[in-house]
Design a protein around this motif. Structure first.
Motif, PDB file in Angstrom:
ATOM      1  N   VAL A  31      -7.999   9.359   7.875  1.00 25.85           N
ATOM      2  CA  VAL A  31      -7.615   8.089   8.504  1.00 25.85           C
ATOM      3  C   VAL A  31      -7.720   8.214  10.024  1.00 25.85           C
ATOM      4  O   VAL A  31      -8.197   7.299  10.701  1.00 25.85           O
ATOM      5  N   ALA A  32      -7.335   9.361  10.567  1.00 24.61           N
ATOM      6  CA  ALA A  32      -7.422   9.576  12.012  1.00 24.61           C
ATOM      7  C   ALA A  32      -8.872   9.482  12.485  1.00 24.61           C
ATOM      8  O   ALA A  32      -9.141   8.962  13.573  1.00 24.61           O
ATOM      9  N   SER A  51       2.367   8.383   7.175  1.00 23.48           N
ATOM     10  CA  SER A  51       1.639   8.916   8.335  1.00 23.48           C
ATOM     11  C   SER A  51       0.342   8.161   8.572  1.00 23.48           C
ATOM     12  O   SER A  51      -0.011   7.859   9.712  1.00 23.48           O
ATOM     13  N   SER A  52      -0.372   7.846   7.498  1.00 27.08           N
ATOM     14  CA  SER A  52      -1.629   7.097   7.634  1.00 27.08           C
ATOM     15  C   SER A  52      -1.378   5.681   8.137  1.00 27.08           C
ATOM     16  O   SER A  52      -2.117   5.179   8.984  1.00 27.08           O
ATOM     17  N   ALA A  53      -0.332   5.052   7.624  1.00 26.62           N
ATOM     18  CA  ALA A  53       0.004   3.697   8.077  1.00 26.62           C
ATOM     19  C   ALA A  53       0.327   3.700   9.572  1.00 26.62           C
ATOM     20  O   ALA A  53      -0.096   2.805  10.307  1.00 26.62           O
ATOM     21  N   GLU A  73       0.835  -1.212   0.000  1.00 28.74           N
ATOM     22  CA  GLU A  73       0.000   0.000   0.000  1.00 28.74           C
ATOM     23  C   GLU A  73       0.866   1.257   0.000  1.00 28.74           C
ATOM     24  O   GLU A  73       0.548   2.237  -0.677  1.00 28.74           O
ATOM     25  N   LEU A  74       1.953   1.224   0.738  1.00 33.11           N
ATOM     26  CA  LEU A  74       2.873   2.362   0.774  1.00 33.11           C
ATOM     27  C   LEU A  74       3.547   2.570  -0.579  1.00 33.11           C
ATOM     28  O   LEU A  74       3.618   3.689  -1.084  1.00 33.11           O
ATOM     29  N   GLU A  75       4.040   1.484  -1.154  1.00 35.60           N
ATOM     30  CA  GLU A  75       4.765   1.593  -2.423  1.00 35.60           C
ATOM     31  C   GLU A  75       3.863   2.069  -3.556  1.00 35.60           C
ATOM     32  O   GLU A  75       4.287   2.838  -4.414  1.00 35.60           O
ATOM     33  N   SER A  76       2.618   1.656  -3.521  1.00 34.93           N
ATOM     34  CA  SER A  76       1.687   2.064  -4.581  1.00 34.93           C
ATOM     35  C   SER A  76       1.213   3.505  -4.401  1.00 34.93           C
ATOM     36  O   SER A  76       0.682   4.103  -5.325  1.00 34.93           O
ATOM     37  N   GLY A  77       1.397   4.038  -3.192  1.00 40.20           N
ATOM     38  CA  GLY A  77       0.926   5.387  -2.919  1.00 40.20           C
ATOM     39  C   GLY A  77      -0.508   5.434  -2.432  1.00 40.20           C
ATOM     40  O   GLY A  77      -1.054   6.509  -2.186  1.00 40.20           O
ATOM     41  N   ARG A  78      -1.137   4.274  -2.273  1.00 38.16           N
ATOM     42  CA  ARG A  78      -2.519   4.250  -1.777  1.00 38.16           C
ATOM     43  C   ARG A  78      -2.591   4.625  -0.300  1.00 38.16           C
ATOM     44  O   ARG A  78      -3.624   5.051   0.192  1.00 38.16           O
ATOM     45  N   ALA A  93      -7.470   3.650   1.667  1.00 41.60           N
ATOM     46  CA  ALA A  93      -6.697   3.881   0.440  1.00 41.60           C
ATOM     47  C   ALA A  93      -7.027   5.250  -0.145  1.00 41.60           C
ATOM     48  O   ALA A  93      -8.188   5.602  -0.329  1.00 41.60           O
ATOM     49  N   GLY A  94      -5.988   6.030  -0.375  1.00 43.54           N
ATOM     50  CA  GLY A  94      -6.149   7.337  -0.993  1.00 43.54           C
ATOM     51  C   GLY A  94      -6.633   8.442  -0.077  1.00 43.54           C
ATOM     52  O   GLY A  94      -6.776   9.581  -0.505  1.00 43.54           O
ATOM     53  N   LYS A  95      -6.866   8.120   1.180  1.00 39.23           N
ATOM     54  CA  LYS A  95      -7.360   9.133   2.117  1.00 39.23           C
ATOM     55  C   LYS A  95      -6.211   9.925   2.733  1.00 39.23           C
ATOM     56  O   LYS A  95      -5.101   9.427   2.882  1.00 39.23           O
TER      57      LYS A  95
END
Length: 157
Positions: A127-128, A98-100, A89-94, A120-122
């Protein structure tokens, strides 16, 4: 460096944008590689062999990272041991780093796929809010800190 900047002035706007995207993709791949290395180092407690008491301290002192980046990488390195799909998810940019990190305390085997999909994409603030629904005390704590800081008219807000 001056020569490099001078060369950039010769590029078209389209070429600049294309190169920005290429560099961003390389940066994501490098970030994911660093987190994977930190994750494995953490699982071996390899930082102890070099005199560091934590991955956080290792990131600060050995890698020269500031507190914030060290904390984010430590959080994500820890959680990706259980949920390696975070790296994809990180590598794809989704998902951002910080969100992870925000998601890490609420991820379980039962909700990881659903949460990664819904986040994803948020933006990290979105996300918080999702994390706050799952773990309301995290929202309460954040709001309490903000309230105290505002009452003290903190220069940091």
């Amino acid at each position: 460096m001056k020569e490099r900047l001078a060369q950039l002035k010769k590029l078209t706007t389209e070429a600049l944008i294309l190169n920005c995207k290429k560099v961003r993709d390389k940066e994501r791949k490098s970030e994911v590689a660093l987190i994977a290395f930190l994750s494995e180092l953490r699982s071996r407690c390899g930082f102890l062999d070099y005199g560091y008491n934590s991955i956080f301290t290792f990131c600060q002192q050995e890698l020269g990272l500031e507190d914030g980046p060290s904390y984010l990488r430590m959080q994500v390195a820890k959680v990706c041991q259980r949920f390696p799909q975070i790296l994809e998810e990180l590598e794809s940019g989704r998902l951002s780093l910080s969100s992870a990190a925000k998601l890490s305390p609420v991820l379980t085997q039962h909700n990881v796929d659903e949460l990664l999909t819904s986040c994803a994409g948020k933006k990290v603030r979105e996300v918080a809010l999702i994390v706050g629904e799952l773990k309301p005390e995290s929202l309460f704590l954040r709001e309490s800190i903000l309230w105290v800081a505002k009452r003290k008219k903190s220069r940091f807000l």
